[in-house]
Design a protein around this motif. Structure first.
Motif, mmCIF file in Angstrom:
data_model
loop_
_atom_site.group_PDB
_atom_site.id
_atom_site.type_symbol
_atom_site.label_atom_id
_atom_site.label_comp_id
_atom_site.label_asym_id
_atom_site.label_seq_id
_atom_site.Cartn_x
_atom_site.Cartn_y
_atom_site.Cartn_z
ATOM 1 N N GLY A 130 56.055 48.656 53.616
ATOM 2 C CA GLY A 130 56.166 47.819 52.431
ATOM 3 C C GLY A 130 57.584 47.505 52.035
ATOM 4 N N LYS A 131 58.523 47.677 52.975
ATOM 5 C CA LYS A 131 59.932 47.441 52.672
ATOM 6 C C LYS A 131 60.307 45.969 52.730
ATOM 7 C CE LYS A 131 60.969 51.806 52.197
ATOM 8 N NZ LYS A 131 61.364 52.350 50.874
ATOM 9 N N ARG A 132 59.534 45.192 53.490
ATOM 10 C CA ARG A 132 59.810 43.763 53.541
ATOM 11 C C ARG A 132 58.525 42.990 53.783
ATOM 12 N NH1 ARG A 132 59.869 41.110 58.394
ATOM 13 N NH2 ARG A 132 60.024 42.334 60.324
ATOM 14 N N PHE A 133 58.526 41.738 53.382
ATOM 15 C CA PHE A 133 57.406 40.845 53.627
ATOM 16 C C PHE A 133 57.438 40.408 55.084
ATOM 17 C CE2 PHE A 133 55.165 36.816 53.642
ATOM 18 C CZ PHE A 133 54.126 37.012 52.748
ATOM 19 N N LEU B 149 46.150 47.531 64.587
ATOM 20 C CA LEU B 149 47.124 46.751 63.828
ATOM 21 C C LEU B 149 48.484 46.892 64.500
ATOM 22 C CD1 LEU B 149 47.636 46.815 59.968
ATOM 23 C CD2 LEU B 149 49.535 47.327 61.488
ATOM 24 N N ILE B 150 49.230 45.787 64.553
ATOM 25 C CA ILE B 150 50.590 45.798 65.101
ATOM 26 C C ILE B 150 51.524 45.198 64.060
ATOM 27 C CG2 ILE B 150 52.038 45.244 67.095
ATOM 28 C CD1 ILE B 150 49.421 44.203 68.452
ATOM 29 N N ALA B 151 52.618 45.894 63.767
ATOM 30 C CA ALA B 151 53.569 45.366 62.782
ATOM 31 C C ALA B 151 54.899 46.090 62.903
ATOM 32 C CB ALA B 151 53.024 45.507 61.367
ATOM 33 N N ASP B 152 55.911 45.472 62.347
ATOM 34 C CA ASP B 152 57.224 46.096 62.211
ATOM 35 C C ASP B 152 57.080 47.316 61.294
ATOM 36 O OD1 ASP B 152 59.832 46.705 61.001
ATOM 37 O OD2 ASP B 152 60.524 44.824 61.879
ATOM 38 N N PRO B 153 57.679 48.454 61.648
ATOM 39 C CA PRO B 153 57.577 49.636 60.779
ATOM 40 C C PRO B 153 58.029 49.367 59.347
ATOM 41 C CG PRO B 153 58.460 50.263 62.920
ATOM 42 C CD PRO B 153 58.377 48.763 62.910
ATOM 43 N N ALA B 154 59.039 48.505 59.167
ATOM 44 C CA ALA B 154 59.503 48.204 57.806
ATOM 45 C C ALA B 154 58.430 47.463 57.018
ATOM 46 C CB ALA B 154 60.787 47.372 57.862
ATOM 47 N N VAL B 155 57.674 46.591 57.685
ATOM 48 C CA VAL B 155 56.573 45.899 57.020
ATOM 49 C C VAL B 155 55.478 46.899 56.676
ATOM 50 C CG1 VAL B 155 54.780 44.137 57.300
ATOM 51 C CG2 VAL B 155 57.106 43.698 58.118
ATOM 52 N N LEU B 156 55.182 47.808 57.604
ATOM 53 C CA LEU B 156 54.148 48.809 57.357
ATOM 54 C C LEU B 156 54.514 49.747 56.205
ATOM 55 C CD1 LEU B 156 53.019 49.793 60.974
ATOM 56 C CD2 LEU B 156 51.650 48.663 59.215
#
Length: 286
Positions: A220-223, A211-218
């Motif tokens: 749950g801080k932002r959609f 999985l690759i994602a922005d840490p803030a998305v991971l």
């Protein structure tokens, strides 16, 4: 707007009513031949006609890394794109891997016709677009016929339920050639219940998942977007991590035990119980 006009003749926003909603092409003021596609206000794709290797959206750059790592640099590959939009990733593949054979499933045929007129494909690119539901195309895909299957399927701003299930993932696995890889773009927000279930679903079909994602998305801080990739053979985690770290946007790669822990016991999605991805919170695209 006349069908004979093209995006290259002017640099003003243009709209078109398609089979599924209102499409809009918004110019990029910093790049004269660059356009963002919005559907009912939700950003879908970004295309640079002058440089199809420039991927303007964060999630598309991450999928671009997976295209780059699908084979040796420049080697043609066979790609099945589930979801077409502005054909950004098909353009990228054609530009970086000449002679690649690509099929695109895009349900909205009016959108495809408009995009082809406004943002023309280059002659010689082997890109075929089928006006059909992504899952129906996947069901008919030849066994072992694709080196890469990319699912970027949205109905409005949500991933439709029938394209999120273990049955769908099994069809994708069947379509892959030996050593082939699957990639998917999804969105989620607070709690990440959908993303956790999607990871669990892919882990039920593929032995290798990342999985690759922005840490803030991971957190749950932002959609936002999360990119999933899966295969029956080891994934290039080290190189994928290096490329993700070099992006302008923050990103993190999760795999192995950390990704297993991320699921938190989330259920596998099946055709019987699946739901679409959550709707973006109000103001997400404003």
């Amino acid at each position: 707007m006349g069908r004979g006009s093209t995006a290259r003749e002017g640099h003003a926003p243009r709209t078109h009513r398609t089979d599924t909603g209102l499409a809009e092409l918004v110019p990029d003021r910093d790049h004269l031949q660059s356009w963002s596609l919005l559907l009912d206000g939700a950003p879908q794709s970004h295309v640079d006609l002058a440089d199809p290797t420039r991927l303007g959206f964060e999630y598309q750059r991450r999928l671009g890394h997976l295209i780059d790592l699908a084979a040796e640099p420049g080697k043609p590959i066979r790609v099945l794109h589930l979801g077409g939009g502005a054909l950004t990733l098909a353009r990228y593949t054609a530009a970086t891997r000449p002679r690649s054979r690509q099929q695109v499933a895009e349900l909205d045929t009016a959108l495809t016709e408009w995009i082809r007129a406004e943002l023309p494909l280059q002659p010689g690119w082997q890109i075929k677009v089928r006006g059909a539901d992504a899952r129906s195309v996947l069901e008919r895909a030849p066994e072992g016929g694709a080196d890469l299957v990319i699912a970027d399927i949205f109905s409005g701003a949500r991933v439709p339920a029938h394209c999120t299930t273990v049955e769908f993932a099994t069809l994708a696995a069947r379509a892959l050639a030996p050593g082939g890889r699957y990639a998917a773009n999804i969105t989620d927000g607070s709690g990440l219940a959908f993303a956790r279930s999607q990871v669990a679903t892919l882990r039920a079909v593929f032995p290798e998942v990342a999985l690759i994602a922005d840490p803030a998305v991971l957190r749950g801080k932002r959609f936002g977007n999360l990119i999933l990739t899966a295969a029956h053979t080891p994934l290039p985690i080290a190189e994928l991590t290096r490329r993700t770290a070099s992006d302008a946007a923050l990103g993190r790669v999760e795999h192995g035990s950390a990704l297993a822990a991320f699921t938190g016991g989330a259920p596998v999605a099946t055709d019987a119980v699946a739901a679409p991805s959550p709707a973006p919170p109000p103001g997400t695209f404003s």
